[in-house]
Design a protein around this motif. Structure first.
Motif, PDB file in Angstrom:
ATOM      1  N   GLU A   1     -37.425 -37.669  78.624  1.00  0.00           N
ATOM      2  CA  GLU A   1     -36.778 -38.490  77.590  1.00  0.00           C
ATOM      3  C   GLU A   1     -35.656 -39.327  78.211  1.00  0.00           C
ATOM      4  OE1 GLU A   1     -37.398 -35.107  74.090  1.00  0.00           O
ATOM      5  OE2 GLU A   1     -35.473 -35.332  75.126  1.00  0.00           O
ATOM      6  N   GLN A   2     -35.482 -40.548  77.652  1.00  0.00           N
ATOM      7  CA  GLN A   2     -34.430 -41.432  78.131  1.00  0.00           C
ATOM      8  C   GLN A   2     -33.057 -40.833  77.822  1.00  0.00           C
ATOM      9  OE1 GLN A   2     -34.611 -44.396  79.725  1.00  0.00           O
ATOM     10  NE2 GLN A   2     -36.831 -44.615  79.752  1.00  0.00           N
ATOM     11  N   LEU A   3     -32.155 -40.869  78.798  1.00  0.00           N
ATOM     12  CA  LEU A   3     -30.812 -40.321  78.598  1.00  0.00           C
ATOM     13  C   LEU A   3     -29.887 -41.314  77.904  1.00  0.00           C
ATOM     14  CD1 LEU A   3     -30.232 -38.616  82.085  1.00  0.00           C
ATOM     15  CD2 LEU A   3     -30.780 -37.479  79.933  1.00  0.00           C
ATOM     16  N   GLY A   4     -30.049 -42.603  78.201  1.00  0.00           N
ATOM     17  CA  GLY A   4     -29.175 -43.619  77.607  1.00  0.00           C
ATOM     18  C   GLY A   4     -27.858 -43.778  78.349  1.00  0.00           C
ATOM     19  N   PHE A   5     -27.672 -43.085  79.453  1.00  0.00           N
ATOM     20  CA  PHE A   5     -26.441 -43.220  80.238  1.00  0.00           C
ATOM     21  C   PHE A   5     -26.753 -42.965  81.709  1.00  0.00           C
ATOM     22  CE2 PHE A   5     -26.566 -38.726  79.025  1.00  0.00           C
ATOM     23  CZ  PHE A   5     -26.372 -38.094  80.247  1.00  0.00           C
ATOM     24  N   LYS A   6     -25.784 -43.318  82.521  1.00  0.00           N
ATOM     25  CA  LYS A   6     -25.908 -43.103  83.960  1.00  0.00           C
ATOM     26  C   LYS A   6     -24.626 -42.451  84.459  1.00  0.00           C
ATOM     27  CE  LYS A   6     -27.683 -45.453  88.041  1.00  0.00           C
ATOM     28  NZ  LYS A   6     -28.212 -46.731  88.567  1.00  0.00           N
ATOM     29  N   THR A   7     -24.761 -41.414  85.268  1.00  0.00           N
ATOM     30  CA  THR A   7     -23.611 -40.700  85.819  1.00  0.00           C
ATOM     31  C   THR A   7     -23.218 -41.321  87.153  1.00  0.00           C
ATOM     32  OG1 THR A   7     -24.338 -38.637  84.777  1.00  0.00           O
ATOM     33  CG2 THR A   7     -22.716 -38.464  86.538  1.00  0.00           C
ATOM     34  N   LEU A   8     -21.964 -41.779  87.227  1.00  0.00           N
ATOM     35  CA  LEU A   8     -21.462 -42.395  88.451  1.00  0.00           C
ATOM     36  C   LEU A   8     -20.225 -41.645  88.935  1.00  0.00           C
ATOM     37  CD1 LEU A   8     -21.745 -46.228  87.720  1.00  0.00           C
ATOM     38  CD2 LEU A   8     -23.324 -44.786  88.984  1.00  0.00           C
TER      39      LEU A   8
END
Length: 510
Positions: free
Chosen positions: A277-284
């Protein structure tokens, strides 16, 4: 305290004969050093050389035992573990789900640990216990005055980091007991409620969970747990935030010099969870702004101090600072920070050069202090005898992701293959084999399988010596014994084929 800071070889031999657990200890010498980025000062207690040598021996006894007991998410002051392992553990905990974060620090941890609680938790032999108690109670000399030490472990002692870790051991287990991983069914489907994650580096730690109330309860539980040791959380460095959304004016958090935050993105940039499933965010994870600011201050201070120095001297002073900082942040998203720092540093060096030659043209200054670097444009560089010394650039450091240490692994667990692969050294392994394991990342280049502890390994010459191969590190590779036999057979067959073809060619030429 004894007026000695080093010993001659003869004095060291005499010291060895004096090393006994006498249950006595001399006071430590207290000095104060500044804390980076603050106006506060940190007290260091420096033991005598005799006490330091004896503490090293005691540490060699205690450390293997406690490394087998320590919790998996404790990373500070432990062999084979680093800040990058702690950051990797945080990334693993939040990469598939945004969470609330309790970012906390223990106030004066080393100075306030309760001695009786620590010694009870240590649970060692009476002789060792009495010697450690003597070190804890030895007192400090500050400004030629003796002060008793009723609590704390002196920072500067060889055993102090280990004793602090022993005192804080059990915090992670307490949180796991309060909020374990649970199974529950929703509409007939089996799902899991994630546990609260506590990740600790010495006296700094974070607690991660998707439920705000759980994080608040964890803060209360930890405060009560620390109170039993005579410790408390530092209010100015304790806060609750969220990795993705704003909470109490906070978004994301800083830990060990890194800025950790999640950003909302579209479906083409978003990652996916384990269910696809798409998370909708990216961890940076990036270098924090405060850390970049401190790094700039350090570089600027060096440039200002060396206004009248030669260009070579300035380059020698700057290069270790630039390279060290860049390597520390080379495991995270640092490319943008590197590029901005390169541009900023160019301006600082330009100002340095103009200050030295205020009446010269920009063209003259550029030709004197900047040289053409093949394929990379202009570079601040100087001629050093028969070579050219260049300023290091932040962007020259490659971004390489760090592989987190496995759970409860310890350098004392006997898995020399694993630790040679990670560290390039192990007391039970040949140094050349250890370096090759690290270079090959624990994999046999012939069969592409990972080495195991019981495998028979042999060092092979990539280009055989019979064919002109040199006996040097760059021509070595580590192979399984049976892989080595196969490669040797292939090399011999190729050599025989080469000899045969050469004979045929010569006969035809005749």
């Amino acid at each position: 305290m004894d007026g000695k800071k080093q010993l001659s070889p003869e004095a060291r031999l005499k010291l060895v004969k004096r090393l006994k657990l006498t249950r006595k200890s001399k006071p430590t010498r207290r000095i104060w050093i500044p804390k980076p980025g603050t106006q506060e000062k940190r007290p260091l207690g420096i033991p005598t050389i005799d006490d330091r040598a004896l503490q090293s021996l005691v540490k060699l006894v205690l450390e293997p035992e406690w490394e087998a007991k320590f919790e998996p998410n404790s990373y500070g002051f432990r062999p084979g573990r680093s800040t990058h392992d702690a950051i990797g553990a945080i990334f693993d905990a939040i990469k598939h789900k945004s969470k609330y974060v309790l970012d906390a620090d223990i106030a004066k941890c080393f100075d306030r640990i309760d001695h009786s609680k620590l010694l009870a938790k240590l649970n060692t032999s009476p002789t060792l216990r009495r010697q450690i108690r003597a070190w804890l109670k030895s007192g400090v000399i500050d400004d030629k005055k003796l002060f008793p030490t009723k609590e704390g472990t002196p920072q500067g002692g060889i055993c102090s980091p280990l004793l602090a870790n022993i005192a804080l051991h059990g915090m992670e287990q307490r949180i796991k007991q309060a909020f374990p991983k649970k199974e529950k069914r929703i509409k007939g489907k089996r799902t899991y409620i994630n546990p609260a994650h506590l990740i600790r580096f010495a006296d700094d730690f974070v607690v991660l969970h998707e439920d705000l109330e759980v994080v608040k309860q964890c803060q209360k539980i930890i405060s009560e747990w620390l109170k039993e040791l005579g410790l408390e959380l530092k209010p100015s460095k304790t806060r609750i935030s969220h990795t993705l959304h704003q909470h109490d004016g906070n978004k994301g958090f800083k830990f060990l010099g890194f800025s950790i935050r999640q950003f909302p993105v579209g479906k083409y940039q978003s990652g996916k969870n384990t269910n696809g499933e798409q998370l909708g965010f990216k961890t940076l994870i990036k270098p924090s702004k405060d850390n970049i600011k401190e790094h700039r201050k350090k570089i600027k201070r060096i440039i200002n101090v060396h206004k009248a120095s030669t260009q070579l001297k300035l380059i020698d002073e700057l290069n270790p600072i630039i390279t060290g900082w860049s390597k520390y942040f080379s495991t995270v998203v640092s490319s943008d920070a590197y590029s901005l720092l390169n541009n900023w540093m160019y301006q600082q060096l330009r100002n340095w050069a103009v200050h030295r030659h205020p009446h010269k043209s920009q063209y003259w200054i550029s030709n004197k202090y900047w040289l053409i670097d093949k394929g990379n444009g202009w570079r601040f560089a100087a001629n050093d005898k028969d070579s050219i010394k260049k300023i290091s650039l932040h962007s020259e450091t490659s971004i390489v992701r760090h592989i987190k240490v496995q759970g409860n692994k310890s350098p004392f667990d006997g898995d020399w293959v694993y630790w040679s692969k990670r560290m390039g050294q192990h007391p039970e392994a040949n140094k050349r084999i250890s370096l090759l394991l690290k270079k090959q990342k624990g994999k046999c280049p012939h069969c592409e399988l990972y080495f195991k502890e019981d495998d028979l390994m042999e060092i092979d010459h990539i280009i055989p010596r019979s064919q002109g191969g040199k006996d040097e590190y760059s021509n070595f590779q580590l192979l399984h014994r049976h892989c080595h036999d196969e490669k040797t057979a292939v090399d011999l067959a190729a050599k025989e084929a080469c000899v045969t073809s050469t004979k045929i060619l010569r006969s035809r030429m005749k």
